[in-house]
Design an enzyme around this catalytic site. Structure first.
Site, short mmCIF file in Angstrom:
data_model
loop_
_atom_site.label_atom_id
_atom_site.label_comp_id
_atom_site.label_asym_id
_atom_site.label_seq_id
_atom_site.Cartn_x
_atom_site.Cartn_y
_atom_site.Cartn_z
N LYS A 39 0.72 -1.32 0.09
CA LYS A 39 -0.06 0.15 -0.10
C LYS A 39 0.60 1.39 -0.11
O LYS A 39 1.82 1.44 0.98
CB LYS A 39 -0.96 0.07 1.21
CG LYS A 39 -1.92 1.24 1.15
CD LYS A 39 -3.09 0.68 2.03
CE LYS A 39 -4.19 1.63 1.88
NZ LYS A 39 -4.68 2.26 0.47
N GLY A 44 6.27 0.80 5.76
CA GLY A 44 7.60 -0.10 4.99
C GLY A 44 7.36 0.06 3.60
O GLY A 44 8.57 -0.02 3.03
N CYS A 45 6.48 0.47 3.07
CA CYS A 45 6.44 0.80 1.65
C CYS A 45 7.12 2.07 1.33
O CYS A 45 7.90 1.89 0.15
CB CYS A 45 4.79 0.69 1.13
SG CYS A 45 4.07 -0.73 1.16
N THR A 46 7.01 2.83 2.22
CA THR A 46 7.84 4.11 1.85
C THR A 46 9.25 4.18 2.04
O THR A 46 10.01 4.43 1.15
CB THR A 46 7.37 5.23 3.01
OG1 THR A 46 5.77 5.61 2.57
CG2 THR A 46 8.09 6.59 2.88
N GLY A 49 10.49 1.97 -0.98
CA GLY A 49 10.48 3.11 -2.21
C GLY A 49 11.76 3.82 -2.08
O GLY A 49 12.32 4.40 -3.15
#
Length: 158
Positions: A39, A44-46, A49
């Site tokens: 998401k 974690g995704c930030t 990325g």
């Protein structure tokens, strides 16, 4: 049926940031690092990325392009890319066609409840469009370095 190592990745049209349609075949001639995250704009995704962003020049030096993908809509992807200054496209896979091709939709548990979600995964596709390596159930810390090392190995094989 999910792709296996050594399979040619079929072409498909995808909605990308910049409100553009891109095709997997657009990346032929370069290595493609395709990473899936659960998401946009979550911690974690930030971090994942940002790690890819911070190593983008290293990937480019090795002839690779990075593309991120999740089930988020285009607006969420645009905001995520802008806020984090990602120098690569994000795919808005709202119909899950790309996620299903790479078999990253998995049963997950959150707060004791099961739901279908995207398993954090990365795929390395060579310049000829062949799947060369995959990482599933990715832990963010140290992952980008692993992918860079795999690119070095791929360069020695070619």
């Amino acid at each position: 049926m999910a792709l296996a190592i050594g399979d040619k990745v079929p072409d498909m049209a995808l909605l990308a940031t910049g409100d553009r349609t891109v095709h997997l075949s657009d990346y032929l001639g370069r290595h493609l690092v395709l990473y899936f995250y659960p998401k946009a704009s979550t911690p974690g995704c930030t971090q994942e990325g940002q790690d890819f962003r911070d190593a983008a020049a290293d990937f480019a030096t090795k002839g690779a392009v990075i593309v991120g993908a999740s089930r988020d809509g285009l607006r969420a992807q645009e905001n995520f890319k802008a806020k984090q200054s990602f120098p690569f496209d994000l795919i808005a896979d709202t119909d899950e066609s790309l996620c299903r091709l790479f078999d990253v939709i998995k049963m997950k548990k959150m707060y004791g409840k099961e739901h279908l979600g995207v398993e954090r995964s990365t795929f390395l596709i060579d310049a000829a469009g062949v799947l060369r390596q995959e990482w599933r159930g990715v832990k963010v810390k140290g992952h980008v370095a692993e992918v860079l090392a795999a690119l070095d190995q791929l360069a020695h094989i070619e």
